[in-house]
Design a protein around this motif. Structure first.
Motif, PDB file in Angstrom:
ATOM      1  N   LEU A   6       0.831  -1.217   0.000  1.00 38.34           N
ATOM      2  CA  LEU A   6       0.000   0.000   0.000  1.00 38.34           C
ATOM      3  C   LEU A   6       0.863   1.264   0.000  1.00 38.34           C
ATOM      4  N   PHE A  25      -3.608   7.561   9.150  1.00 41.34           N
ATOM      5  CA  PHE A  25      -2.702   6.462   9.490  1.00 41.34           C
ATOM      6  C   PHE A  25      -1.262   6.961   9.325  1.00 41.34           C
ATOM      7  N   ASP A  82       0.651   7.002   5.988  1.00 39.45           N
ATOM      8  CA  ASP A  82       0.165   7.999   5.015  1.00 39.45           C
ATOM      9  C   ASP A  82       0.740   9.376   5.335  1.00 39.45           C
ATOM     10  N   HIS A 142      -9.062   0.223   4.760  1.00 37.36           N
ATOM     11  CA  HIS A 142     -10.165  -0.285   5.586  1.00 37.36           C
ATOM     12  C   HIS A 142     -11.501  -0.299   4.846  1.00 37.36           C
ATOM     13  N   CYS A 190      -4.633  -2.169   0.748  1.00 43.39           N
ATOM     14  CA  CYS A 190      -3.936  -3.421   0.992  1.00 43.39           C
ATOM     15  C   CYS A 190      -4.934  -4.560   0.829  1.00 43.39           C
ATOM     16  N   TYR A 250      -4.620  -7.469   2.861  1.00 45.59           N
ATOM     17  CA  TYR A 250      -4.504  -8.414   3.981  1.00 45.59           C
ATOM     18  C   TYR A 250      -5.578  -8.206   5.042  1.00 45.59           C
TER      19      TYR A 250
END
Ligand SMILES: Cc1ncc(COP(=O)(O)O)c(C=O)c1O
Length: 429
Positions: free
Chosen positions: A108, A136, A139, A224, A244, A246
């Motif tokens: 990401l 985050f 970022d 998210h 992402c 995962y």
């Protein structure tokens, strides 16, 4: 331990019985708890569970490597040369894009850097980046590093949107107003789709339209949001997005990330980009040094750097296959809304002083996750839950995040979590 009321239990059992997605739970490995029964897993917003079909898909690639070695690039069961193309349709469906607008590559944060290299084009007074206060950290670091790369000042050239005093979430109207007032200073709007701490779902369509009216470029971090809520990146006109795989996309720790570039940028030769051979037009890619000038492939593929990491990508095939089988994002979202609402209702029924849900109550403004402010002794409550085999996470100073994931969580999971949360609140205080 106190039991949930008979009425609540009967309701949860009934909701699970009616749930056509319930059988998908058995398609995943659930971690075992102390007593040997499965843990109640609520951390799909952090690391999704392993689909049981992952091992077979991985084994296929290991076998092709053993049997065919380099020839698997063209003669493997899924040729490695074009392995990334396998995800075009399924990933485009997850984020609401045209197939050529998405590519799966890198991580990401790496993709965020590639996108900002192309799309952060400070121009005179329109040179700042708009972020949100609780972005985050990866970022924030990435954004500040791009300001510095352009010789700008991360203090003066970062505009930070904050919730109103006493509120936890940003209001769309406030963001619109900020863009109207300061859009002429903003080159790039960089926001999350779903905020990692509060679980707030941003109104991507409204924000994008307000930003583009002011001539700002718009990028979203969908870590998210992808696989959690339905998205329409193409129709909303978002310039770029990264995510992402995962978390809700269950592709395994550190799995390969997604990237979206809107079709209108597909053939723009004025955009600088960091180039690598896999971003080159596949027709001329293997002419190697005979064509030293980069000729980008169309669409998001043109931002690739390296050949696809096949062993790392195989698990994503397993997971995206399950999304398709389950009926796609609309079917999952329909269950998710009911599951999270049930979660919220059960928290309300606990009637615990000090317990506060930070996530918006409006289902259109949240995904699966609820962020619960615990107040005093929050870490002890968290440890109590872990000790009872519930997997949730804790974010300082005092928030427990829990995400019932429609592919593998049940209404009874949610009821048990709330029962244990109530008990934990009673025991530690
Ligand atoms: C919202 C958000 N952005 C960025 C990242 C960083 O992702 P990566 O380490 O895959 O680059 C994460 C990781 O959890 C995240 O939740």
């Amino acid at each position: 331990m106190s039991r949930p009321s008979d009425q609540a239990l009967a309701r949860a059992v009934e909701l699970d019985r009616e749930d056509s997605l319930a059988p998908f739970r058995d398609r995943f490995f659930l971690p075992a708890g102390k007593s040997g029964t499965a843990k109640r897993y609520f951390c799909g917003n952090s690391l999704g569970l392993q689909p049981r079909s992952v091992a077979d898909l991985l084994r296929q690639e290991l076998d092709d490597w053993a049997r065919l070695a380099v020839d698997a690039h063209f003669h493997g069961a899924t040729p490695w040369f074009s392995y990334h193309e396998v995800f075009r349709e399924s990933m485009a469906a997850i984020v609401g894009a045209l197939p050529g607008e998405v590519v799966v590559m890198n991580s990401l944060t790496a993709n965020l850097h590639l996108m900002m290299t192309s799309f952060f084009r400070p121009d005179g007074p329109q040179r700042k980046i708009l972020v949100e206060e609780s972005a985050f950290p990866s970022d924030t670091y990435a954004v500040k590093s791009h300001l510095r790369l352009h010789g700008l000042d991360p203090v003066k050239d970062l505009i930070v949107a904050r919730p109103r005093d006493g509120e936890s979430c940003l209001r769309t109207a406030d963001l619109e107003q900020l863009l109207e007032e300061r859009g002429s200073e903003i080159a790039l709007v960089m926001l999350p789709g779903v905020q990692y701490y509060t679980g707030e779902l941003f109104d991507i369509g409204r924000i994008t339209s307000a930003a583009r009216k002011q001539g700002c470029t718009v990028g979203f971090d969908l870590a998210h949001a992808a696989g959690n809520v339905p998205l329409r990146l193409h129709d909303w006109g978002v310039d770029f997005a990264v995510w992402c795989t995962y978390k809700y996309l269950n592709a395994g720790p550190g799995a390969v990330a997604g990237c979206f570039v809107h079709q209108r940028h597909e053939r723009r030769s004025d955009l600088p980009r960091l180039a690598g051979w896999w971003g080159n037009d596949p027709e001329s890619r293997f002419r190697m040094h005979l064509i030293p000038d980069f000729q980008p492939a169309d669409g998001a593929d043109g931002w690739q750097l390296s050949n696809p990491p096949v062993l790392a990508l195989a698990p994503l095939r397993a997971s995206l296959g399950l999304f398709q089988e389950a009926g796609g994002m609309e079917a999952l979202r329909s269950k998710s809304i009911r599951l999270t609402r049930f979660f919220e209702e059960q928290i309300e029924l606990l009637d615990c002083p000090g317990l506060e849900v930070l996530t918006p109550a409006d289902p259109d403004r949240r995904g699966a996750q609820l962020s619960i402010r615990i107040g005093q002794e929050s870490e002890k409550v968290f440890r109590f839950l872990l000790d009872k085999d519930f997997v949730v996470d804790y974010r300082r100073p005092d928030v427990i995040r829990a995400a019932p994931v429609p592919l593998y969580n049940s209404f009874q999971d949610v009821l048990e979590l709330c029962r244990c949360l109530g008990e934990g609140m009673g025991v530690v205080r």
